[in-house]
Scaffold this motif. Structure first.
Motif, PDB file in Angstrom:
ATOM      1  N   THR A  12      -4.469   2.669   9.729  1.00 19.94           N
ATOM      2  CA  THR A  12      -4.188   3.501   8.557  1.00 19.94           C
ATOM      3  C   THR A  12      -3.105   4.497   8.970  1.00 19.94           C
ATOM      4  O   THR A  12      -2.728   4.572  10.140  1.00 19.94           O
ATOM      5  CB  THR A  12      -5.430   4.293   8.085  1.00 19.94           C
ATOM      6  OG1 THR A  12      -5.805   5.215   9.120  1.00 19.94           O
ATOM      7  CG2 THR A  12      -6.584   3.386   7.750  1.00 19.94           C
TER       8      THR A  12
ATOM      9  N   GLU B  14     -15.996   0.021   8.703  1.00 19.56           N
ATOM     10  CA  GLU B  14     -14.563  -0.290   8.651  1.00 19.56           C
ATOM     11  C   GLU B  14     -13.860   0.060   9.947  1.00 19.56           C
ATOM     12  O   GLU B  14     -12.965  -0.643  10.403  1.00 19.56           O
ATOM     13  CB  GLU B  14     -13.898   0.518   7.530  1.00 19.56           C
ATOM     14  CG  GLU B  14     -14.008  -0.080   6.171  1.00 19.56           C
ATOM     15  CD  GLU B  14     -13.180   0.729   5.194  1.00 19.56           C
ATOM     16  OE1 GLU B  14     -11.940   0.800   5.370  1.00 19.56           O
ATOM     17  OE2 GLU B  14     -13.797   1.327   4.285  1.00 19.56           O
TER      18      GLU B  14
ATOM     19  N   MET C 171       0.849  -1.206   0.000  1.00 14.33           N
ATOM     20  CA  MET C 171       0.000   0.000   0.000  1.00 14.33           C
ATOM     21  C   MET C 171       0.874   1.241   0.000  1.00 14.33           C
ATOM     22  O   MET C 171       1.909   1.289   0.645  1.00 14.33           O
ATOM     23  CB  MET C 171      -0.858  -0.015   1.261  1.00 14.33           C
ATOM     24  CG  MET C 171      -2.188   0.647   1.040  1.00 14.33           C
ATOM     25  SD  MET C 171      -3.337   0.203   2.336  1.00 14.33           S
ATOM     26  CE  MET C 171      -3.344   1.670   3.299  1.00 14.33           C
TER      27      MET C 171
ATOM     28  N   TRP D 176     -12.790  13.603   3.259  1.00 13.43           N
ATOM     29  CA  TRP D 176     -14.222  13.617   3.589  1.00 13.43           C
ATOM     30  C   TRP D 176     -14.800  15.020   3.375  1.00 13.43           C
ATOM     31  O   TRP D 176     -15.871  15.201   2.815  1.00 13.43           O
ATOM     32  CB  TRP D 176     -14.454  13.201   5.042  1.00 13.43           C
ATOM     33  CG  TRP D 176     -14.371  11.716   5.272  1.00 13.43           C
ATOM     34  CD1 TRP D 176     -13.329  11.029   5.787  1.00 13.43           C
ATOM     35  CD2 TRP D 176     -15.393  10.753   4.987  1.00 13.43           C
ATOM     36  NE1 TRP D 176     -13.625   9.689   5.850  1.00 13.43           N
ATOM     37  CE2 TRP D 176     -14.890   9.493   5.363  1.00 13.43           C
ATOM     38  CE3 TRP D 176     -16.683  10.828   4.452  1.00 13.43           C
ATOM     39  CZ2 TRP D 176     -15.621   8.316   5.232  1.00 13.43           C
ATOM     40  CZ3 TRP D 176     -17.424   9.660   4.315  1.00 13.43           C
ATOM     41  CH2 TRP D 176     -16.888   8.409   4.696  1.00 13.43           C
TER      42      TRP D 176
ATOM     43  N   LYS E 187      -9.769   5.246   0.375  1.00 13.07           N
ATOM     44  CA  LYS E 187      -9.438   3.824   0.433  1.00 13.07           C
ATOM     45  C   LYS E 187      -8.088   3.619   1.105  1.00 13.07           C
ATOM     46  O   LYS E 187      -7.883   2.679   1.851  1.00 13.07           O
ATOM     47  CB  LYS E 187      -9.421   3.221  -0.976  1.00 13.07           C
ATOM     48  CG  LYS E 187     -10.762   2.615  -1.327  1.00 13.07           C
ATOM     49  CD  LYS E 187     -10.694   1.705  -2.547  1.00 13.07           C
ATOM     50  CE  LYS E 187     -12.104   1.497  -3.076  1.00 13.07           C
ATOM     51  NZ  LYS E 187     -12.386   2.257  -4.315  1.00 13.07           N
ATOM     52  N   LYS E 188      -7.190   4.546   0.839  1.00 13.76           N
ATOM     53  CA  LYS E 188      -5.869   4.469   1.477  1.00 13.76           C
ATOM     54  C   LYS E 188      -5.968   4.740   2.962  1.00 13.76           C
ATOM     55  O   LYS E 188      -5.289   4.131   3.773  1.00 13.76           O
ATOM     56  CB  LYS E 188      -4.951   5.536   0.880  1.00 13.76           C
ATOM     57  CG  LYS E 188      -4.242   5.133  -0.363  1.00 13.76           C
ATOM     58  CD  LYS E 188      -3.205   6.198  -0.686  1.00 13.76           C
ATOM     59  CE  LYS E 188      -2.755   6.067  -2.120  1.00 13.76           C
ATOM     60  NZ  LYS E 188      -2.001   7.241  -2.551  1.00 13.76           N
ATOM     61  N   ASP E 189      -6.766   5.733   3.305  1.00 12.65           N
ATOM     62  CA  ASP E 189      -6.889   6.118   4.710  1.00 12.65           C
ATOM     63  C   ASP E 189      -8.295   6.665   4.934  1.00 12.65           C
ATOM     64  O   ASP E 189      -8.586   7.820   4.634  1.00 12.65           O
ATOM     65  CB  ASP E 189      -5.834   7.180   5.059  1.00 12.65           C
ATOM     66  CG  ASP E 189      -5.842   7.519   6.557  1.00 12.65           C
ATOM     67  OD1 ASP E 189      -6.785   7.088   7.262  1.00 12.65           O
ATOM     68  OD2 ASP E 189      -4.915   8.214   7.003  1.00 12.65           O
ATOM     69  N   VAL E 190      -9.133   5.798   5.491  1.00 10.48           N
ATOM     70  CA  VAL E 190     -10.540   6.159   5.670  1.00 10.48           C
ATOM     71  C   VAL E 190     -10.693   7.267   6.735  1.00 10.48           C
ATOM     72  O   VAL E 190     -11.749   7.835   6.909  1.00 10.48           O
ATOM     73  CB  VAL E 190     -11.372   4.893   6.005  1.00 10.48           C
ATOM     74  CG1 VAL E 190     -11.058   4.420   7.431  1.00 10.48           C
ATOM     75  CG2 VAL E 190     -12.860   5.131   5.810  1.00 10.48           C
ATOM     76  N   ARG E 191      -9.607   7.556   7.412  1.00  7.80           N
ATOM     77  CA  ARG E 191      -9.652   8.604   8.444  1.00  7.80           C
ATOM     78  C   ARG E 191      -9.178   9.955   7.916  1.00  7.80           C
ATOM     79  O   ARG E 191      -9.004  10.892   8.692  1.00  7.80           O
ATOM     80  CB  ARG E 191      -8.797   8.188   9.637  1.00  7.80           C
ATOM     81  CG  ARG E 191      -9.279   6.920  10.330  1.00  7.80           C
ATOM     82  CD  ARG E 191      -8.379   6.588  11.523  1.00  7.80           C
ATOM     83  NE  ARG E 191      -8.842   5.412  12.246  1.00  7.80           N
ATOM     84  CZ  ARG E 191      -8.392   4.180  12.056  1.00  7.80           C
ATOM     85  NH1 ARG E 191      -7.482   3.957  11.124  1.00  7.80           N
ATOM     86  NH2 ARG E 191      -8.846   3.178  12.780  1.00  7.80           N
ATOM     87  N   ASN E 192      -8.945  10.037   6.626  1.00  3.13           N
ATOM     88  CA  ASN E 192      -8.479  11.306   6.070  1.00  3.13           C
ATOM     89  C   ASN E 192      -9.640  12.304   6.021  1.00  3.13           C
ATOM     90  O   ASN E 192     -10.434  12.334   5.083  1.00  3.13           O
ATOM     91  CB  ASN E 192      -7.905  11.081   4.664  1.00  3.13           C
ATOM     92  CG  ASN E 192      -7.341  12.364   4.085  1.00  3.13           C
ATOM     93  OD1 ASN E 192      -7.591  13.455   4.580  1.00  3.13           O
ATOM     94  ND2 ASN E 192      -6.582  12.221   3.018  1.00  3.13           N
TER      95      ASN E 192
ATOM     96  N   ASN F 273      -9.311  14.040  13.256  1.00  5.22           N
ATOM     97  CA  ASN F 273      -8.327  13.005  12.895  1.00  5.22           C
ATOM     98  C   ASN F 273      -6.913  13.531  12.644  1.00  5.22           C
ATOM     99  O   ASN F 273      -6.132  12.919  11.929  1.00  5.22           O
ATOM    100  CB  ASN F 273      -8.794  12.188  11.675  1.00  5.22           C
ATOM    101  CG  ASN F 273      -9.778  11.110  12.083  1.00  5.22           C
ATOM    102  OD1 ASN F 273      -9.741  10.641  13.224  1.00  5.22           O
ATOM    103  ND2 ASN F 273     -10.656  10.721  11.190  1.00  5.22           N
TER     104      ASN F 273
ATOM    105  N   THR G  29      -3.321   7.574   9.467  1.00  2.02           N
ATOM    106  CA  THR G  29      -3.822   8.425  10.555  1.00  2.02           C
ATOM    107  C   THR G  29      -3.715   7.738  11.908  1.00  2.02           C
ATOM    108  O   THR G  29      -3.219   8.326  12.873  1.00  2.02           O
ATOM    109  CB  THR G  29      -5.293   8.807  10.284  1.00  2.02           C
ATOM    110  OG1 THR G  29      -5.357   9.540   9.072  1.00  2.02           O
ATOM    111  CG2 THR G  29      -5.859   9.651  11.416  1.00  2.02           C
TER     112      THR G  29
ATOM    113  N   ALA H 285      -1.362  13.737   2.680  1.00  8.37           N
ATOM    114  CA  ALA H 285      -2.717  13.679   2.145  1.00  8.37           C
ATOM    115  C   ALA H 285      -3.658  14.657   2.846  1.00  8.37           C
ATOM    116  O   ALA H 285      -4.837  14.730   2.514  1.00  8.37           O
ATOM    117  CB  ALA H 285      -3.254  12.255   2.257  1.00  8.37           C
TER     118      ALA H 285
ATOM    119  N   LEU I 137      -8.580  -1.477  12.615  1.00  4.11           N
ATOM    120  CA  LEU I 137      -8.029  -1.082  11.312  1.00  4.11           C
ATOM    121  C   LEU I 137      -6.911  -0.050  11.468  1.00  4.11           C
ATOM    122  O   LEU I 137      -7.083   0.973  12.119  1.00  4.11           O
ATOM    123  CB  LEU I 137      -9.149  -0.476  10.454  1.00  4.11           C
ATOM    124  CG  LEU I 137      -8.718   0.062   9.096  1.00  4.11           C
ATOM    125  CD1 LEU I 137      -8.492  -1.067   8.108  1.00  4.11           C
ATOM    126  CD2 LEU I 137      -9.743   1.045   8.557  1.00  4.11           C
TER     127      LEU I 137
END
Lengths: 515, 511
Positions: free
Chosen positions: A81, B403, A1, B358, B349-354, A359, A83, B317, A79
């Motif tokens: 990521t 997720e 990734m 959003w 998709k890379k980081d759903v917390r970005n 976040n 962040t 990002a 999960l």
């Protein structure tokens, strides 16, 4: 990734910056102009706790540190990521500082003291000659005056010795067409103008003679300033930062601070490009423009359409609180419950400090940008204080003052020789963070009241008098976690300069007839 | 014939024998000096003849003979030549240091010879260079600056390089360049004892001095582009330089695409820079005017800008400036399209917390003029939004919530969408309850998302105050303790307000 690449790239930039700064051994990081908002996201540096002894002092074990600051949050997702990795890393970085296993002297609440001596020395050093690495700050040098002077004043230092030098420093920075630039020969820009004006006002408000005060305050060419501001005003209500520059909430706040402190006429100069039948004053369309910056999250963005951000939230609220009384103007233009919900969510545990956006990570500077919103919002909710208003207790606070104070004293202080305050333990201190972390500490240690104006409630202020009705109180807690010796002085919740000076400045200019 | 003083040189002692080695030029000078004064000793040690010679030497040294008449002088010089009395030389002076800080007196005799040769060469070059400048000035004054032969400027450029080499110190870039001769640099006035004065490099100082000069005459020419490029390479965080560059670009019709290419490199190297993005906005504003009727070119710009931002987002990002620029670009180029939404989905998709992604999605979906009311505030209900779009967005956010339920971004998004659509938050009750299991019969509750609990508290506030209070207390005492002050305040609000607010009733009527 590819998020791996992301992390590598960002850490590479960050560490190269930091090594350059480390070598300089100076305090401030070179910053960009108008930087009231930037977060350096050099989030993946390792933190410099090497050199500290790891001995647990006996007091550490008996100190009362609530477990909220020493344990992981109760709800965590599986999960991972980018962040969440950075967030986890930050938590891991802060925990040892909260537990205070660095062998530092601490009080019974497990907090180290405010290392005034070192922070003061650090700020003085930042006003001395700076090495070439600071060239990046060439266009934002006036910020360094403001950050250092405001920080020193917050810690009770006299600014008297800087009066003469500040005068000779800012004279060549004033532009003949109004306003101040980042340096000699640079274009005028609202950020350095704001910083210069507040610096001048701070030294003039200190222990100086009447003549000196006059000399300092009269340095500003008010007529030219008024004309220049007329060129920055936009048809849509906002302000550009410089002629042809970007338009954002900082512009709205900085312009209003300048206009009210210097008591400039509210009418737009006739040659202002924004002037039209609907747009006749600096205030025309301004609160409406600020309102357009509230986002679906409830927070405030730098300009319409962008993401909610803590620094812009302060600029927006403070701008509104110059225009009118907080309990009138804030609910009129903003959705207050959503704003409070978003603002409250900026505080994290176990770190205790504030983050600027959803976040994102905690950063000491938001102690002011986010922390500084609370007195304005509390005044909005409570309404003006009258003689019969009861004294508030800390339970009225909408945020955790304890969390913020813990983050500041435990995580933001550079306890080494360098001194100064910082973003987070992995970052170097600089004067920007030192100033705003101290401002946040001050606001967490005091309670601000907006006093009922003398005018009747239906009468609206015509000359922007709203910002001059604030007074502070000590906040006495049953369980005050900091020692009295660690209390800093109060800073005006709108102008962010020592309490009392704004009123004095305003009175000085208001007593003048014409320019 | 009057004896010429030059004759005196004949009387000088010969240069010390070449066989003799001197350790350095100072020793050589000292020896020459001493050799020129053989009689400068204690008088008592001199013979009678030597004493006379000494007297002559003194007369030579004082120069008093110059006031004598011709006969006296003739006799005087005859005596001196006959007896080979050397002309006493003055005491050697300190030779100082060279440009590298080396003590010149430590030079070898040969080195010193070369040094002097170099200095003489340098003087000649400087004289030539001064003549060149004077000539150019005269040409400029008579408005004939362009007539100059190309070769001469090139020759002068080389001359200055040589001067720089001989001086052991390169001239400043602009000082060296004859093309900049017409500009008198303006030094920075820092004021006395200035605070936080920066010790600039000479390169930066010089370039800034030329910038101040061109700005003072409002010069807008191609060389200003080169000058600003140079300064930006040294300090990209300089709004004055960027703004002046932009106005110059437009004044000379500089090709915008070339400028965008150049800016890309600067942006990638300076992730946190503010000014670049405003500059880019000015460029696109300008370019748009040129290409607004050319669909193909607009599409090309859209694609290349999106590709570049994707590259920026690889490094960070959540870069606020890039995102702000992107919002500008969407409005400017009407990017209310699927490609824009898909490119955000890639980031999510890379980081759903970005949260920046959003936030941008919300902006794109809820400002699309095809189905939105223009100027509807982000926090307001927009009745124009079609149900299928609301449903799509709700489903998108819900899927993301599964997720990572504790991710606040989609929860904020959901609330924002419901508000935009004028839908009641209670429509979220079943969904939120997925993440909050109330422990039945004394069992402990199971909360997988504090944000779900927060939503439920708001939903129950209108239907079941006790349950709302339970949720808020749970938040304040267990799941989100740092915000206890806020949750307590909400409990207070709960008690103050009637369960069915006017707003609530209106919402109920709508459904």
């Amino acid at each position: 990734m590819s998020s791996n690449n992301t992390s590598d790239a960002s850490s590479a930039t960050a560490s190269s910056t930091s090594s350059r700064l480390n070598n300089s051994s100076y305090g401030t990081q070179p910053r960009q102009t108008g930087f009231i908002i930037e977060e350096l996201s050099s989030e993946s540096e390792s933190y410099p706790i090497a050199g500290y002894s790891n001995n647990m002092t006996t007091t550490t074990q008996t100190a009362k540190i609530p477990d909220i600051f020493t344990t992981l949050p109760p709800v965590r997702d599986l999960l991972n990521t980018q962040t969440s990795l950075l967030q986890d890393q930050t938590v891991q970085e802060c925990l040892p500082f909260h537990l205070n296993n660095l062998g530092l002297p601490i009080n019974p609440h497990g907090l180290p003291h405010l290392d005034r001596k070192r922070h003061i020395a650090f700020l003085h050093k930042n006003l001395r000659r700076l090495p070439a690495a600071f060239t990046a700050a060439d266009a934002s040098r006036p910020w360094m005056f403001y950050w250092a002077l405001a920080g020193l004043a917050t810690m009770g230092e006299s600014l008297e010795d800087y009066t003469e030098r500040l005068l000779s420093t800012v004279k060549p920075i004033q532009h003949p067409d109004g306003g101040f630039g980042g340096g000699n020969g640079q274009m005028s820009h609202l950020a350095p103008t704001y910083a210069v004006l507040l610096s001048l006002v701070m030294v003039a408000g200190g222990d100086v003679s009447e003549d000196e005060r006059r000399e300092v305050l009269e340095l500003v060419n008010r007529r030219a300033m008024w004309k220049w501001l007329g060129r920055l005003k936009q048809r849509d209500g906002g302000f550009q930062m410089s002629v042809g520059g970007e338009e954002d909430v900082r512009g709205a706040y900085c312009a209003m601070v300048i206009i009210t402190l210097l008591d400039l006429p509210l009418d737009l100069p006739v040659d202002s490009p924004a002037r039209s039948d609907e747009c006749t004053t600096f205030l025309s369309g301004l609160p409406e423009w600020v309102a357009r910056c509230q986002t679906f999250e409830g927070g405030i963005s730098g300009r319409p359409d962008a993401e909610a951000h803590g620094a812009y939230a302060f600029c927006a609220l403070a701008c509104l609180c110059i225009i009118d009384d907080p309990h009138i103007v804030i609910p009129k233009y903003l959705d207050v419950p959503r704003l409070i919900s978003w603002l409250s969510a900026r505080q994290y545990a176990p770190e205790g400090g504030f983050a600027g956006r959803t976040n994102k990570l905690v950063d000491g500077c938001y102690s002011h940008w986010v922390g500084g919103c609370w007195p304005l919002l509390e005044a909005c909710l409570e309404g003006p204080t009258t003689a019969s208003t009861t004294k508030a207790s800390s339970t009225d606070s909408l945020y955790s003052r304890e969390g913020l104070i813990r983050y500041i004293l435990s995580c933001c202080q550079d306890q080494g020789k360098r001194g100064g305050l910082r973003d987070k333990p992995s970052h170097n201190s600089d004067s920007y963070h030192t100033c705003y972390v101290l401002a946040g500490l001050s606001s967490a240690q005091h309670k601000w009241r907006f006093n009922a104006p003398a005018r009747s409630s239906t009468e609206r202020p015509e000359t922007l008098s709203s910002a001059y009705q604030w007074t502070s109180e000590f906040l006495f807690d049953e369980e005050q976690i900091f020692d009295e010796e660690d209390r800093v002085l109060t800073l005006h919740p709108v102008f962010v300069i020592p309490e009392g000076i704004a009123e004095q400045t305003r009175a000085y200019f208001a007593s003048k007839i014409g320019f | 014939m009057a004896p010429k003083p030059s004759k005196a040189s004949k009387a000088q002692p010969k240069a010390p024998e070449p066989i003799k080695e001197y350790p350095n030029i100072a020793a050589f000078h000292q020896a020459t000096y001493e050799n020129s004064r053989p009689y400068h000793k204690p008088l008592a040690s001199l013979s009678a003849t030597e004493k006379t010679h000494y007297a002559y030497a003194r007369l030579l040294e004082t120069g008093i003979w110059k006031s004598w008449d011709e006969f006296q002088r003739k006799d005087f010089w005859k005596y001196i030549e006959t007896n080979k009395i050397p002309v006493p030389l003055p005491e050697p002076k300190d030779l100082g240091r060279d440009r590298n800080g080396r003590d010149i007196s430590k030079y070898s005799v040969k080195e010193y010879e070369e040094y002097q040769k170099r200095e003489r060469g340098l003087e000649g070059l400087v004289r030539e260079s001064t003549r060149f400048r004077d000539r150019q000035r005269r040409l400029r004054r008579s408005g004939r600056a362009g007539e100059d032969i190309e070769g001469e400027i090139e020759e002068e450029r080389n001359r200055r390089k040589l001067i720089g080499v001989l001086r052991g110190k390169k001239m400043g870039r602009y000082e060296e360049d004859p093309e900049w001769d017409d500009v008198v640099p303006i030094a920075q006035d820092d004021g006395e004892g200035a605070l936080a004065q920066i010790a600039y490099t000479e390169e930066y100082s010089e370039a800034m001095s030329y910038l101040r000069a061109v700005m003072s005459t409002q010069e807008k020419t191609p060389r200003v582009i080169a000058l600003t490029s140079h300064i930006i390479s040294l300090n990209p965080a300089h709004y004055t330089v960027w703004l002046y560059r932009a106005s110059t670009l437009f004044a000379i019709n500089f090709p915008i695409h070339a400028e965008i290419e150049w800016v890309n490199d600067i942006a990638l190297d300076n992730q946190k820079n503010y000014q670049i993005w405003h500059h880019r906005q000015l460029l696109v504003d300008h370019l748009y005017q040129e290409i607004k009727d050319d669909e193909a070119k607009l599409k090309e710009l859209e694609d290349s800008e999106r590709a570049f931002m994707t590259e920026m987002f690889d490094a960070d990002a959540k870069n606020y400036h890039v995102w702000s620029y992107r919002q500008y670009l969407v409005r400017k180029l009407n990017l209310w399209n699927q490609a824009e939404i898909e490119s955000i989905e890639v980031l999510l998709k890379k980081d759903v917390r970005n949260n920046s992604a959003w936030s941008h999605r919300f902006f794109v979906v809820f400002n699309d003029p095809k189905h939105c009311t223009e100027g509807s505030p982000a926090t307001a209900h927009d009745p124009k939004i079609p149900d299928n779009i609301l449903d799509r967005e709700i489903e998108f956010a819900k899927a993301a919530t599964f997720e990572a339920p504790q991710n606040q971004s989609p929860w904020n998004y959901l609330r924002g969408v419901l508000c935009k659509g004028g839908r009641d938050l209670s429509s979220l009750e079943l969904f939120a309850a997925e993440f909050v299991k109330e422990g039945k019969d004394g069992a402990e509750e199971d909360v997988r998302s504090s944000h779900a609990l927060d939503s439920l508290a708001d939903i129950w506030a209108k239907t079941d105050v006790e349950k709302a209070k339970w949720a808020l207390e749970l938040l304040g005492n267990k799941y989100d303790r740092i915000r206890k002050g806020y949750w307590d305040w909400k409990i207070g609000q709960l008690m103050d307000q009637p369960v069915n607010t006017l707003e609530g009733n209106l919402e109920a009527l709508k459904v």
